[in-house]
Design a protein around this motif. Structure first.
Motif, short mmCIF file in Angstrom:
data_model
loop_
_atom_site.label_atom_id
_atom_site.label_comp_id
_atom_site.label_asym_id
_atom_site.label_seq_id
_atom_site.Cartn_x
_atom_site.Cartn_y
_atom_site.Cartn_z
N SER A 392 -12.17 -8.56 -5.70
CA SER A 392 -10.95 -8.13 -6.40
C SER A 392 -9.73 -8.76 -5.74
O SER A 392 -9.81 -9.28 -4.62
CB SER A 392 -10.84 -6.61 -6.37
N THR A 393 -8.59 -8.70 -6.41
CA THR A 393 -7.38 -9.26 -5.82
C THR A 393 -6.98 -8.48 -4.56
O THR A 393 -6.49 -9.07 -3.60
CB THR A 393 -6.23 -9.25 -6.84
N ALA A 394 -7.19 -7.17 -4.56
CA ALA A 394 -6.87 -6.37 -3.38
C ALA A 394 -7.78 -6.76 -2.22
O ALA A 394 -7.33 -6.91 -1.06
CB ALA A 394 -6.98 -4.89 -3.69
N GLY A 395 -9.07 -6.92 -2.50
CA GLY A 395 -10.00 -7.32 -1.45
C GLY A 395 -9.73 -8.73 -0.96
O GLY A 395 -9.83 -9.02 0.24
N LEU A 396 -9.34 -9.63 -1.88
CA LEU A 396 -9.03 -10.99 -1.48
C LEU A 396 -7.79 -11.01 -0.59
O LEU A 396 -7.75 -11.72 0.43
CB LEU A 396 -8.80 -11.85 -2.73
N ALA A 397 -6.76 -10.23 -0.93
CA ALA A 397 -5.55 -10.16 -0.11
C ALA A 397 -5.89 -9.65 1.30
O ALA A 397 -5.36 -10.15 2.30
CB ALA A 397 -4.52 -9.28 -0.77
N PHE A 398 -6.77 -8.65 1.38
CA PHE A 398 -7.17 -8.09 2.67
C PHE A 398 -7.86 -9.16 3.52
O PHE A 398 -7.55 -9.31 4.72
CB PHE A 398 -8.11 -6.91 2.43
N GLN A 399 -8.79 -9.91 2.93
CA GLN A 399 -9.51 -10.94 3.67
C GLN A 399 -8.59 -12.09 4.07
O GLN A 399 -8.67 -12.62 5.19
CB GLN A 399 -10.68 -11.47 2.83
#
Length: 545
Positions: A392-399
């Motif tokens: 997800s975009t939220a998970g991608l931002a976190f990584q």
């Protein structure tokens, strides 16, 4: 394919060559082809080579780009016969042409040497017999000969120490001093001796501070012949050594003093006179001009090397940015990046996923220069590698935040707008990581800000991010931008601002996206009135048709 040549009136043909496939043209020196004409915008147009065919596109210039008499906004293919005009400057694209051939005529065409002056080289280089000439003429010829010899040495690429040593040799021959020395100023070591001559071996020459100050601070050439009347200029050692005459002259060029030249005389040599001082000053000035020329050349070479490295970095970075927008049925996509320096700290891009969705990103690294550009290249490579991950975009931002934090010193961070578009349904899920609010415009005139949902990437790695979903309907437009647009300033240092951007985009929401981009960049040029852009300007726009 033959190399392309750009023909601009009043200038030699400019080859479009090298690894780059894209060349920018405009008034700014940051362009690949800088054209200093007031009718051009700083970044006016771009020529892009696509599958061997050159394309011309306008970059939102104020006075426009014309092709065969018609103003263009979208990329157009070029042919050699096309008439191109950037603002008021006509240019032409062509292939190299050769100059006239050179041939050797037949023997019968050779001109006779009758009436000519023919001197063999050995005769030219021979020293003529001047013994019958008066002493004044001989002295003048000697001075001229030594100046010529020093002038020839100035043409050579000699180390500074060698050049100054040769200067002393020339003066030793011409003026026959008792002692002589050249001293150079250094910002770290102060005043130090580069070369010296004299009969006293290792015994130092002690100069009065007032004499040194006369040359270095007041830029004066000083000659004194009676040391008894000049005790302030002469050190006790000079007076005790029997020196009857001394002179000092600054090593000066264009107001900058590099050091000083000192000479003194001792019986039986007669005291120096004003002509001796003039001669020493002239030779010292010539040598200093050469030293300054060498320094400027070294600085220019160092700047050129840095510029070449930055140009290479810029071309590599431009190659990482996407070219023409993707063809997604039912959608219009557009992106553009205009760096304020040679290397940009902004990024935009789009990456297809195997499930049919598209990942979009617009990002801005804090700071300016090569460092942010390298970090942006790292971010682009990571996005490319993670395209196929079902994240997800939220998970991608976190990584991304954790990855970037490992590669920075804690003083760099990245604002980013990440979006996942499902073209089949029109659903667009986004995460705004500390970036400027993206603009979501609807056909009814309403405008919504897609605000930040977390801190910039790498600022506090480990913090989670949120995401939201909007539904794109026919006519909806999403505009993401970097703060180089809203923070562009005029000559009074007033910013363009978010309100002006929102109003401008809202009034032109129905225009084709390249035309909207070009109009916005033109509006920025009108607003700034020639003031330099201090930050990169980047846009990413998505419209559902």
């Amino acid at each position: 394919m033959k190399p392309l040549m750009l023909h601009i009136p009043g200038r030699p043909p400019i080859p479009l060559e090298g690894e780059a496939k894209s060349w920018t043209l405009g008034r700014s020196s940051q362009n690949d082809v800088a054209i200093p004409d007031a009718s051009l915008s700083r970044h006016h147009a771009r020529i892009t080579l696509r599958e061997g065919v050159p394309y011309l596109e306008d970059l939102g210039s104020l006075n426009g780009t014309s092709l065969n008499g018609e103003r263009i906004t979208l990329p157009h293919p070029l042919q050699e016969a096309d008439e191109i005009r950037l603002g008021q400057v006509p240019i032409r694209l062509g292939t190299p042409s050769q100059g006239p051939r050179v041939r050797i005529g037949p023997e019968s065409d050779a001109s006779s040497s009758a009436g000519s002056i023919v001197l063999p080289l050995d005769r030219l280089r021979a020293v003529p017999d001047r013994r019958s000439e008066p002493p004044e003429t001989l002295r003048l010829r000697e001075v001229i000969r030594e100046i010529q010899a020093l002038s020839l040495e100035l043409l050579e690429d000699s180390p500074p120490e060698q050049l100054l040593s040769h200067l002393l040799d020339r003066l030793w021959t011409l003026l026959k001093p008792w002692r002589a020395a050249v001293l150079i100023q250094d910002s770290r070591t102060g005043l130090h001796t580069v070369a010296s001559r004299g009969p006293e071996g290792d015994q130092p020459i002690l100069l009065a501070r007032s004499l040194v100050d006369a040359a270095l601070k007041r830029k004066e050439s000083v000659l004194f012949n009676d040391l008894g009347d000049n005790e302030g200029l002469a050190s006790p050692s000079l007076m005790l050594s029997g020196v009857t005459s001394a002179m000092v002259t600054p090593l000066e060029h264009q107001g900058v003093v590099k050091g000083l030249l000192y000479l003194d005389s001792h019986p039986p040599r007669l005291p120096f006179n004003e002509e001796d001082l003039r001669l020493a000053s002239i030779l010292a000035h010539l040598a200093t001009a050469k030293l300054e020329q060498g320094r400027l050349r070294e600085e220019a070479m160092a700047r050129k090397k840095v510029d070449q490295e930055l140009d290479l970095a810029r071309h590599i970075q431009q190659g990482l940015l996407p070219g023409f927008p993707p063809d997604i049925e039912g959608y219009e996509i557009h992106g553009n990046n205009l760096p304020s320096r040679q290397v940009s700290g902004d990024l935009f891009g789009w990456w297809p996923r195997s499930d049919g969705r598209w990942l979009f990103c617009l990002a801005d690294v804090s700071g300016k220069g090569l460092g942010p550009g390298l970090l942006m290249a790292s971010l682009q490579a990571t996005l490319e590698a993670w395209t196929e991950r079902d994240t997800s975009t939220a998970g991608l931002a976190f990584q991304l935040s954790r990855m970037l934090a490992r590669h920075t010193d804690g003083r760099r961070f990245v604002t980013a707008f990440l979006a996942l578009l499902d073209p089949r349904t029109g659903a667009l899920t986004y995460t705004n990581a500390g970036h400027n609010p993206a603009l979501f415009l609807r056909p009814d005139g309403s405008i919504r800000n897609l605000d930040a949902q977390g801190l910039p990437l790498a600022m506090l790695p480990g913090n989670p991010y949120e995401e939201a979903t909007i539904q794109l309907e026919s006519g909806d437009l999403l505009v993401a931008y970097t703060d180089g647009i809203t923070e562009a300033t005029d000559r009074r240092e007033e910013e363009f601002g978010t309100e002006a951007l929102t109003a401008f985009v809202g009034a032109r929401r129905n225009e084709p996206l390249p035309a909207l981009d070009a109009a916005l960049l033109g509006e920025l040029d009108r607003f700034t009135q020639g003031a330099p852009y201090l930050d990169d300007r980047t846009l990413l726009m998505i419209r559902k048709q």
